[in-house]
Design a protein around this motif. Structure first.
Motif, PDB file in Angstrom:
ATOM      1  N   TYR A 215       1.011  -0.684  -0.372  1.00 51.67           N
ATOM      2  CA  TYR A 215      -0.622   0.089   0.005  1.00 51.67           C
ATOM      3  C   TYR A 215       0.499   0.912  -0.228  1.00 51.67           C
ATOM      4  CZ  TYR A 215      -3.869  -3.053   1.451  1.00 51.67           C
ATOM      5  OH  TYR A 215      -4.550  -4.748   0.878  1.00 51.67           O
ATOM      6  N   GLY A 216       2.117   1.093  -0.027  1.00 53.37           N
ATOM      7  CA  GLY A 216       3.276   2.349   0.562  1.00 53.37           C
ATOM      8  C   GLY A 216       2.612   3.168   1.636  1.00 53.37           C
ATOM      9  N   ALA A 217       2.036   2.802   2.561  1.00 53.33           N
ATOM     10  CA  ALA A 217       2.162   3.578   3.722  1.00 53.33           C
ATOM     11  C   ALA A 217       3.446   4.066   4.611  1.00 53.33           C
ATOM     12  CB  ALA A 217       1.594   2.741   4.820  1.00 53.33           C
ATOM     13  N   THR A 218       3.454   4.913   5.036  1.00 49.40           N
ATOM     14  CA  THR A 218       5.238   5.607   5.285  1.00 49.40           C
ATOM     15  C   THR A 218       5.050   4.910   6.427  1.00 49.40           C
ATOM     16  OG1 THR A 218       4.441   7.335   6.429  1.00 49.40           O
ATOM     17  CG2 THR A 218       4.875   7.416   3.779  1.00 49.40           C
ATOM     18  N   SER A 219       6.178   4.942   6.959  1.00 45.77           N
ATOM     19  CA  SER A 219       6.856   4.826   8.498  1.00 45.77           C
ATOM     20  C   SER A 219       5.611   5.402   9.846  1.00 45.77           C
ATOM     21  CB  SER A 219       7.933   4.916   8.509  1.00 45.77           C
ATOM     22  OG  SER A 219       8.619   6.127   9.089  1.00 45.77           O
ATOM     23  N   VAL A 220       5.421   7.281   9.420  1.00 44.32           N
ATOM     24  CA  VAL A 220       4.679   7.364  10.419  1.00 44.32           C
ATOM     25  C   VAL A 220       2.888   7.272  10.627  1.00 44.32           C
ATOM     26  CG1 VAL A 220       4.175  10.066  11.575  1.00 44.32           C
ATOM     27  CG2 VAL A 220       6.422   9.409  10.069  1.00 44.32           C
ATOM     28  N   GLN A 221       2.602   6.719   8.983  1.00 45.93           N
ATOM     29  CA  GLN A 221       1.521   6.696   9.632  1.00 45.93           C
ATOM     30  C   GLN A 221       0.973   5.274   9.811  1.00 45.93           C
ATOM     31  OE1 GLN A 221       0.855   6.721   4.966  1.00 45.93           O
ATOM     32  NE2 GLN A 221       0.147   8.740   4.597  1.00 45.93           N
ATOM     33  N   MET A 222       2.152   4.050   9.654  1.00 43.95           N
ATOM     34  CA  MET A 222       2.425   2.738   9.796  1.00 43.95           C
ATOM     35  C   MET A 222       2.213   2.811  11.956  1.00 43.95           C
ATOM     36  SD  MET A 222       2.604  -0.192   9.886  1.00 43.95           S
ATOM     37  CE  MET A 222       3.070  -0.683   8.265  1.00 43.95           C
ATOM     38  N   MET A 223       2.949   3.950  12.222  1.00 44.70           N
ATOM     39  CA  MET A 223       3.391   3.708  13.653  1.00 44.70           C
ATOM     40  C   MET A 223       1.917   4.370  13.895  1.00 44.70           C
ATOM     41  SD  MET A 223       6.205   6.842  15.398  1.00 44.70           S
ATOM     42  CE  MET A 223       5.812   6.989  17.435  1.00 44.70           C
ATOM     43  N   CYS A 224       1.126   5.487  13.729  1.00 41.06           N
ATOM     44  CA  CYS A 224       0.102   6.241  14.577  1.00 41.06           C
ATOM     45  C   CYS A 224      -0.992   5.199  14.309  1.00 41.06           C
ATOM     46  CB  CYS A 224      -0.666   7.181  13.163  1.00 41.06           C
ATOM     47  SG  CYS A 224      -1.183   8.269  13.873  1.00 41.06           S
ATOM     48  N   ALA A 225      -1.517   4.225  13.473  1.00 40.04           N
ATOM     49  CA  ALA A 225      -2.326   3.496  13.206  1.00 40.04           C
ATOM     50  C   ALA A 225      -2.458   1.989  14.292  1.00 40.04           C
ATOM     51  CB  ALA A 225      -2.606   2.833  12.081  1.00 40.04           C
ATOM     52  N   VAL A 226      -0.683   1.466  13.998  1.00 37.56           N
ATOM     53  CA  VAL A 226      -0.657   0.232  14.972  1.00 37.56           C
ATOM     54  C   VAL A 226      -0.458   0.528  16.643  1.00 37.56           C
ATOM     55  CG1 VAL A 226       1.650  -1.007  15.405  1.00 37.56           C
ATOM     56  CG2 VAL A 226       1.003  -0.479  13.384  1.00 37.56           C
ATOM     57  N   ASN A 227      -0.443   1.935  16.528  1.00 35.80           N
ATOM     58  CA  ASN A 227      -0.263   2.651  18.459  1.00 35.80           C
ATOM     59  C   ASN A 227      -1.900   3.294  18.456  1.00 35.80           C
ATOM     60  OD1 ASN A 227       2.238   2.800  19.570  1.00 35.80           O
ATOM     61  ND2 ASN A 227       2.890   3.684  17.624  1.00 35.80           N
TER      62      ASN A 227
END
Length: 350
Positions: A215-227
């Motif tokens: 999906y080309g998610a950025t690392s910050v988008q990943m961090m926000c959603a997972v947390n």
């Protein structure tokens, strides 16, 4: 969506927001890897120190009364809250590529992350130190297997050989340490918990990498959603146990605890940023290698500070690990260079 990822330092699969033709040089790869390595070490060594401080030291109030803080689950919750807020604010301030990942997909790696931590802590009650180290040292192999299952990743033969060499090197060094040879016996419960930890932890990083790629998610988008999911899951557990009133009472009585909570949360959040950044740039196997080396360095540091003896076998184990890591970088870059030359030669022919 099938991907053939042939190398850990293969830029396009791990950096979906850059051009597919962009290739990092060996020097750029090495510098970026050093940056990720030191960022992870500093964040997690500081976090470990603060975790031990909070869980073992007695807090004192104005009247001189002392008390221990014992709810480690609340620390996980606080860490997740700050990481969620930091990444959320960053997303609001800095423009990011359009988010395409279905939100529910983050819940899987969030749950597996929480459960893998639980398995790891619980396993400490049942297994000896060498058994734990043996399992963690060989974690690279389950990550590669999970990569095949989740992402259909294909690795080169040399990557399997180097993964085996790293595991052998770490095992030689850890088992050679005479201080840990007489630890408690391993039980079936411990083995099951360690197996659970390895499977869940391997799934977490591999699933995150699959989302980066697909999906080309950025690392910050990943961090926000997972947390966000981690906050919800840990909060539900704390509410179920009615822990919040007792914790807030402890905070009011011992204000210094609030400062320590903020510090450990900052270390945890920065550590998470480095985790997601490393996985997005180099993939889950490289991340596991860095964290595996961290164990070796921690033991090496312990040997130097506390004068534990290291034999020739132990030294050989450490050299084998570091040699294997650099060999992997060299082999991957050589492979890319050969493939680029072949592609260039084919395009000239046509």
């Amino acid at each position: 969506m099938g991907h053939c990822e042939t190398g850990l330092l293969d830029s396009p699969p791990y950096t979906p927001n850059t051009s597919a033709h962009t290739q990092r040089t060996f020097t750029q790869d090495a510098l970026l890897l050093i940056y990720c390595f030191f960022g992870l070490q500093v964040s997690y060594l500081s976090w470990g120190y603060l975790q031990e401080k909070i869980m073992t030291q007695e807090y004192e109030d104005v009247s001189g009364n002392k008390a221990l803080f014992q709810d480690s689950q609340f620390l996980v919750f606080v860490n997740r809250i700050l990481a969620f807020l930091m990444s959320g604010i960053y997303l609001l301030i800095k423009h990011q590529p359009q988010h395409k990942t279905p939100l529910y997909k983050y819940a899987f790696c969030s749950l597996s992350n929480i459960m893998s931590s639980w398995c790891q802590y619980e396993a400490l009650k049942y297994v000896s130190f060498p058994t734990q180290v043996l399992a963690k040292a060989s974690k690279i192999i389950p990550v590669m297997i999970m990569g095949k299952i989740v992402s259909r990743t294909s690795y080169e033969y040399y990557e399997y050989v180097i993964a085996a060499l790293i595991s052998i090197g770490m095992t030689l060094f850890m088992l050679d340490s005479s201080d840990y040879k007489n630890d408690g016996a391993t039980t079936l419960t411990g083995v099951i918990l360690l197996g659970g930890y390895l499977v869940l932890d391997s799934f977490t990083s591999t699933w995150q990498n699959a989302l980066f790629v697909e999906y080309g998610a950025t690392s910050v988008q990943m961090m926000c959603a997972v947390n966000m999911f981690s906050c919800l899951l840990t909060a539900m557990s704390l509410f179920q146990q009615s822990s919040f009133p007792q914790i807030f009472s402890f905070m009011l009585t011992y204000p210094r605890f609030i400062v320590d909570c903020l510090l450990i949360s900052i270390c945890s959040a920065s550590g998470q940023l480095y985790i997601f950044y490393t996985i997005s740039k180099f993939g889950p196997v490289t991340f596991v290698i860095i964290m595996t080396i961290r164990q070796g360095l921690a033991i090496l540091l312990s040997c130097l500070i506390y004068h534990h003896q290291i034999t020739v076998i132990g030294v050989f184990g450490v050299l084998l690990v570091f040699g294997s890591v650099f060999l992997r970088i060299y082999c991957t870059n050589r492979l890319h260079a050969i493939r680029r030359r072949r592609a260039a030669a084919n395009s000239i022919k046509h």
